[in-house]
Design a protein around this motif. Sequence first.
Motif, PDB file in Angstrom:
ATOM      1  N   GLN A 283       0.833  -1.202   0.000  1.00 49.07           N
ATOM      2  CA  GLN A 283       0.000   0.000   0.000  1.00 49.07           C
ATOM      3  C   GLN A 283       0.872   1.258   0.000  1.00 49.07           C
ATOM      4  O   GLN A 283       0.654   2.193  -0.782  1.00 49.07           O
ATOM      5  N   ILE A 284       1.864   1.279   0.876  1.00 47.76           N
ATOM      6  CA  ILE A 284       2.722   2.464   0.986  1.00 47.76           C
ATOM      7  C   ILE A 284       3.596   2.625  -0.249  1.00 47.76           C
ATOM      8  O   ILE A 284       3.771   3.739  -0.761  1.00 47.76           O
ATOM      9  N   VAL A 285       4.147   1.539  -0.746  1.00 50.94           N
ATOM     10  CA  VAL A 285       5.017   1.614  -1.923  1.00 50.94           C
ATOM     11  C   VAL A 285       4.250   2.150  -3.124  1.00 50.94           C
ATOM     12  O   VAL A 285       4.720   3.061  -3.828  1.00 50.94           O
ATOM     13  N   LEU A 286       3.058   1.636  -3.378  1.00 54.52           N
ATOM     14  CA  LEU A 286       2.263   2.133  -4.506  1.00 54.52           C
ATOM     15  C   LEU A 286       1.851   3.580  -4.265  1.00 54.52           C
ATOM     16  O   LEU A 286       1.867   4.402  -5.193  1.00 54.52           O
ATOM     17  N   GLY A 287       1.495   3.910  -3.024  1.00 53.71           N
ATOM     18  CA  GLY A 287       1.107   5.277  -2.711  1.00 53.71           C
ATOM     19  C   GLY A 287       2.212   6.271  -3.017  1.00 53.71           C
ATOM     20  O   GLY A 287       1.970   7.339  -3.592  1.00 53.71           O
ATOM     21  N   LEU A 288       3.447   5.939  -2.628  1.00 53.00           N
ATOM     22  CA  LEU A 288       4.575   6.832  -2.894  1.00 53.00           C
ATOM     23  C   LEU A 288       4.885   6.898  -4.389  1.00 53.00           C
ATOM     24  O   LEU A 288       5.147   7.978  -4.934  1.00 53.00           O
ATOM     25  N   GLN A 289       4.878   5.760  -5.051  1.00 54.46           N
ATOM     26  CA  GLN A 289       5.176   5.755  -6.491  1.00 54.46           C
ATOM     27  C   GLN A 289       4.255   6.707  -7.243  1.00 54.46           C
ATOM     28  O   GLN A 289       4.705   7.529  -8.047  1.00 54.46           O
ATOM     29  N   ASP A 290       2.955   6.611  -6.977  1.00 53.28           N
ATOM     30  CA  ASP A 290       2.011   7.433  -7.727  1.00 53.28           C
ATOM     31  C   ASP A 290       2.026   8.884  -7.270  1.00 53.28           C
ATOM     32  O   ASP A 290       1.871   9.803  -8.091  1.00 53.28           O
ATOM     33  N   TYR A 291       2.226   9.123  -5.975  1.00 54.36           N
ATOM     34  CA  TYR A 291       2.286  10.495  -5.486  1.00 54.36           C
ATOM     35  C   TYR A 291       3.462  11.229  -6.121  1.00 54.36           C
ATOM     36  O   TYR A 291       3.323  12.352  -6.615  1.00 54.36           O
ATOM     37  N   ALA A 292       4.626  10.588  -6.123  1.00 55.62           N
ATOM     38  CA  ALA A 292       5.812  11.206  -6.706  1.00 55.62           C
ATOM     39  C   ALA A 292       5.625  11.421  -8.211  1.00 55.62           C
ATOM     40  O   ALA A 292       5.924  12.501  -8.743  1.00 55.62           O
ATOM     41  N   ARG A 293       5.122  10.408  -8.890  1.00 50.07           N
ATOM     42  CA  ARG A 293       4.951  10.499 -10.349  1.00 50.07           C
ATOM     43  C   ARG A 293       3.936  11.581 -10.709  1.00 50.07           C
ATOM     44  O   ARG A 293       4.176  12.403 -11.606  1.00 50.07           O
ATOM     45  N   ARG A 294       2.821  11.617 -10.015  1.00 51.64           N
ATOM     46  CA  ARG A 294       1.775  12.575 -10.348  1.00 51.64           C
ATOM     47  C   ARG A 294       2.189  14.015 -10.018  1.00 51.64           C
ATOM     48  O   ARG A 294       1.733  14.958 -10.673  1.00 51.64           O
ATOM     49  N   ILE A 546       0.061   8.660   3.782  1.00 52.17           N
ATOM     50  CA  ILE A 546      -0.577   7.583   3.027  1.00 52.17           C
ATOM     51  C   ILE A 546      -1.482   6.788   3.966  1.00 52.17           C
ATOM     52  O   ILE A 546      -1.054   6.271   4.994  1.00 52.17           O
ATOM     53  N   ARG A 547      -2.730   6.703   3.589  1.00 55.31           N
ATOM     54  CA  ARG A 547      -3.736   6.040   4.428  1.00 55.31           C
ATOM     55  C   ARG A 547      -3.587   4.531   4.340  1.00 55.31           C
ATOM     56  O   ARG A 547      -3.545   3.960   3.260  1.00 55.31           O
ATOM     57  N   VAL A 548      -3.546   3.903   5.514  1.00 51.73           N
ATOM     58  CA  VAL A 548      -3.429   2.448   5.610  1.00 51.73           C
ATOM     59  C   VAL A 548      -4.604   1.863   6.381  1.00 51.73           C
ATOM     60  O   VAL A 548      -5.059   0.759   6.090  1.00 51.73           O
ATOM     61  N   ARG A 549      -5.085   2.611   7.357  1.00 49.43           N
ATOM     62  CA  ARG A 549      -6.153   2.135   8.235  1.00 49.43           C
ATOM     63  C   ARG A 549      -7.491   2.792   7.882  1.00 49.43           C
ATOM     64  O   ARG A 549      -7.538   3.764   7.128  1.00 49.43           O
ATOM     65  N   ALA A 550      -8.556   2.247   8.461  1.00 49.66           N
ATOM     66  CA  ALA A 550      -9.892   2.744   8.140  1.00 49.66           C
ATOM     67  C   ALA A 550     -10.084   4.190   8.570  1.00 49.66           C
ATOM     68  O   ALA A 550     -10.867   4.926   7.971  1.00 49.66           O
ATOM     69  N   ARG A 551      -9.352   4.611   9.629  1.00 50.05           N
ATOM     70  CA  ARG A 551      -9.441   6.008  10.044  1.00 50.05           C
ATOM     71  C   ARG A 551      -8.034   6.567  10.197  1.00 50.05           C
ATOM     72  O   ARG A 551      -7.322   6.237  11.141  1.00 50.05           O
ATOM     73  N   ALA A 552      -7.661   7.398   9.257  1.00 50.54           N
ATOM     74  CA  ALA A 552      -6.344   8.026   9.260  1.00 50.54           C
ATOM     75  C   ALA A 552      -6.507   9.517   9.515  1.00 50.54           C
ATOM     76  O   ALA A 552      -7.574  10.092   9.285  1.00 50.54           O
ATOM     77  N   PHE A 553      -5.448  10.149   9.995  1.00 50.91           N
ATOM     78  CA  PHE A 553      -5.481  11.593  10.135  1.00 50.91           C
ATOM     79  C   PHE A 553      -5.555  12.225   8.750  1.00 50.91           C
ATOM     80  O   PHE A 553      -5.028  11.706   7.770  1.00 50.91           O
ATOM     81  N   GLY A 554      -6.200  13.377   8.687  1.00 48.31           N
ATOM     82  CA  GLY A 554      -6.442  14.033   7.417  1.00 48.31           C
ATOM     83  C   GLY A 554      -7.935  14.158   7.200  1.00 48.31           C
ATOM     84  O   GLY A 554      -8.691  14.400   8.145  1.00 48.31           O
ATOM     85  N   SER A 555      -8.385  13.955   5.979  1.00 47.49           N
ATOM     86  CA  SER A 555      -9.804  14.127   5.672  1.00 47.49           C
ATOM     87  C   SER A 555     -10.677  13.085   6.352  1.00 47.49           C
ATOM     88  O   SER A 555     -11.881  13.287   6.509  1.00 47.49           O
TER      89      SER A 555
END
Length: 565
Positions: A283-294, A546-555
């Motif tokens: 989850q984290i690896v894909l999240g970083l890959q796309d965040y950086a690329r985008r 990067i959100r991993v759990r059902a309730r993360a800080f942020g939105s």
Amino acid sequence: MLKLAVAQLNYMVGDFAGNTDAIISHMQKAAAGKADVAVFSELCICGYYPGDLLEDSAFLAKAEQALANIMQASTDHPNLVCVIGTVRLNKGQGKALHNALLAIRNGEIVAEYYKQLLPTYGIFDERRHFEPGKEIASTLDVAGHKLGFMVCEDGWNDEEHDYQVNPFNALTAAKVDLIISINASPSDIGKRQQRHAMFAKAVAHHQLPLLYVNQVGGQDQLVFDGASFAVTPDRGVTFEAARFEEDFQLLGFAEKQFSAIDGAALVKPDSTGLSVPEFTRRQIVLGLQDYARRCGFKQVVVGSSGGIDSALTIALAVQALGAENVIAITMPSSYSSTGSVSDSVKLCDNLQVKLHTHPILNLVEQYAKGFEEAFSSPLRGLTQENLQARIRGTILMEYSNAFGALLLTTGNKSEISVGYCTLYGDTNGGLGLIGDLYKTEVYALSRHVNSAAGREIIPRDVLTKPPSAELAPDQLDTDSLPPYDELDEMLKWHIEGRRLPAHEFARAQAFVEQLQKTEAGQKSMARIMGMVARNEYKRRQAPPIIRVRARAFGSGRQMPIAAKY
């Protein structure tokens, strides 16, 4: 036999050209595979979730043009039905738009359905922009089969706990043969099992097979895991697409059963899925890959303290972007242990990451001297501790500005929860990789990284030494906080509660109940809850995580800053 193409793709919000090209190219693949229907995901034309871009007239005009281009391309495959998600104008009262599903064939819209259930909980706020569709079924006959349609949240209310409307009922009354559901369902711990259980139960209840097509990829804090699936009343989940990567599959459907395109039986997916650490890693690896690329970053920079948090952040960044695109900086002060540098060196050697050294002793002394001269008071205590973190944060931002690298912040959820971090210091950055992992989970994932590699990536000393911010002599985290195995149970119970997987909630609930039996335990709980409340202002200014759990800080957790509670 009805032939279905499952197009599980990675879309980007606002990239109408890229999204359209992906849709059209997979329409071509579906037609080449002699599919009758090609199914894409929710809001695939504009990407999910566009937020207030939906109030931008130029954005909406581009969505309309993209739809026109897709409809024109469909004339090249006149026998193929293409099911897509997009935005449509509301011609009646209410909000200006609908979250729409369109079925297109040979340049024409042959079925149109508007999402009825618009989520406003957790990370979702669809009612802000969309008007619900009418409580009716949308159907289409294809190759002798009657198809019915729904969009994501429409399928999550069969027990009718959250909404008065249950779209399954209208589809049952319409006597469809197959439900096609298009989705943009973000991933978190336990979400795959939750999807499978909920849809298997609903499908069995209504005796209606269902094809669930999800998107994949990272978008800001969210990660979509794909994992599209097919489910039947008697067999449950019979097919699952890849997780955390794009996938394109052809399926057959006849007599309420899914099969391979040649009619062969499908291999039933493993119900256990990924382990929690492996899920978290991917989850984290894909999240970083796309965040950086985008966002246009090729490199990242991380402050390496020699501690577990920065070590895991660097290791995950290497998996996402490659060692050549990860830069580490160690910034020792007078309070840094010898291990803070030597462990950083060993970690970076293990990963083949370039490590820079930038001592901060002289800078701290200059600040202290200037402070005393200006304010006639020595720089000491917490102010001096925070100064060191802020100097380090400034150096990291200097590097980011000078060399165009994305700064990754290294705070974990335990520390972020109670404010054990320095605003404008170690909270500096563009993205946090482990901000939704409790400290005990940071250790678990670090051990998993080593185990999966079959060698020591994160040094043993980093895994075994007591956690410390090293901002004061002989400082340990436990000087200010309970042991992390205790703190994490309190925080899970308080922040996530019943959003936790059942076994985690039971453990946290039992721990808190035992703690509250003593006066000391009650005081400890009250202190931690107060720390969580008082530090909302820090979290509000921190970078996205990067959100991993059902309730993360942020939105996903919206709390007031100024409140007496």
